[in-house]
Design a protein around this motif. Sequence first.
Motif, PDB file in Angstrom:
ATOM      1  N   GLY A  17       0.820  -1.210   0.000  1.00  0.00           N
ATOM      2  CA  GLY A  17       0.000   0.000   0.000  1.00  0.00           C
ATOM      3  C   GLY A  17       0.849   1.253   0.000  1.00  0.00           C
ATOM      4  N   LEU A  18       1.878   1.275   0.837  1.00  0.00           N
ATOM      5  CA  LEU A  18       2.773   2.438   0.877  1.00  0.00           C
ATOM      6  C   LEU A  18       3.549   2.578  -0.433  1.00  0.00           C
ATOM      7  CD1 LEU A  18       4.102   2.184   4.534  1.00  0.00           C
ATOM      8  CD2 LEU A  18       2.522   3.893   3.599  1.00  0.00           C
ATOM      9  N   ALA A  19       3.962   1.458  -1.008  1.00  0.00           N
ATOM     10  CA  ALA A  19       4.656   1.510  -2.296  1.00  0.00           C
ATOM     11  C   ALA A  19       3.742   2.070  -3.381  1.00  0.00           C
ATOM     12  CB  ALA A  19       5.166   0.132  -2.682  1.00  0.00           C
ATOM     13  N   THR A  20       2.463   1.690  -3.356  1.00  0.00           N
ATOM     14  CA  THR A  20       1.505   2.204  -4.323  1.00  0.00           C
ATOM     15  C   THR A  20       1.312   3.712  -4.148  1.00  0.00           C
ATOM     16  OG1 THR A  20       0.361   0.076  -4.358  1.00  0.00           O
ATOM     17  CG2 THR A  20      -0.866   1.982  -5.172  1.00  0.00           C
ATOM     18  N   LEU A  21       1.177   4.156  -2.902  1.00  0.00           N
ATOM     19  CA  LEU A  21       1.034   5.593  -2.652  1.00  0.00           C
ATOM     20  C   LEU A  21       2.269   6.360  -3.099  1.00  0.00           C
ATOM     21  CD1 LEU A  21      -0.643   5.599   0.867  1.00  0.00           C
ATOM     22  CD2 LEU A  21      -1.680   6.273  -1.302  1.00  0.00           C
TER      23      LEU A  21
ATOM     24  N   GLY B 156       2.418   6.545  -6.865  1.00  0.00           N
ATOM     25  CA  GLY B 156       1.433   7.519  -7.335  1.00  0.00           C
ATOM     26  C   GLY B 156       1.914   8.936  -7.159  1.00  0.00           C
ATOM     27  N   MET B 157       2.540   9.222  -6.020  1.00  0.00           N
ATOM     28  CA  MET B 157       3.073  10.568  -5.796  1.00  0.00           C
ATOM     29  C   MET B 157       4.196  10.888  -6.786  1.00  0.00           C
ATOM     30  SD  MET B 157       2.981  11.157  -1.662  1.00  0.00           S
ATOM     31  CE  MET B 157       4.351  10.079  -1.363  1.00  0.00           C
ATOM     32  N   VAL B 158       5.064   9.932  -7.027  1.00  0.00           N
ATOM     33  CA  VAL B 158       6.166  10.149  -7.982  1.00  0.00           C
ATOM     34  C   VAL B 158       5.632  10.373  -9.387  1.00  0.00           C
ATOM     35  CG1 VAL B 158       8.148   9.039  -9.079  1.00  0.00           C
ATOM     36  CG2 VAL B 158       7.889   8.941  -6.605  1.00  0.00           C
ATOM     37  N   LEU B 159       4.692   9.537  -9.808  1.00  0.00           N
ATOM     38  CA  LEU B 159       4.106   9.711 -11.141  1.00  0.00           C
ATOM     39  C   LEU B 159       3.349  11.033 -11.272  1.00  0.00           C
ATOM     40  CD1 LEU B 159       2.859   6.089 -11.924  1.00  0.00           C
ATOM     41  CD2 LEU B 159       4.824   7.287 -12.901  1.00  0.00           C
TER      42      LEU B 159
END
Length: 84
Positions: free
Chosen positions: A66-70, A73-76
């Motif tokens: 979940g943290l990796a997904t967040l 998303g922030m980086v993208l």
Amino acid sequence: KAAFINFISDEEWKSIEPVSSWFGPSSFLMSSMSALFKLSMWIRHAHGYLTENLGIPVWGSYAVFGLATLFLGMVLGLVSEVLG
């Protein structure tokens, strides 16, 4: 086996419409589906590694993903703002 041999010898295969190029094995759609499948298998193996080899509880593995997904998303989002 006999039905397959008859299918070939009676040339019934000629009456079958070919698969459209959109659904062909080398099309963009099928390549994308393959990439998603490979990603899902990588995530499954990573989850197994985290829970079985490192001893992280299942909820901890979910939290990591979940943290990796967040973070991704922030980086993208940041990249799209910088480039856009």
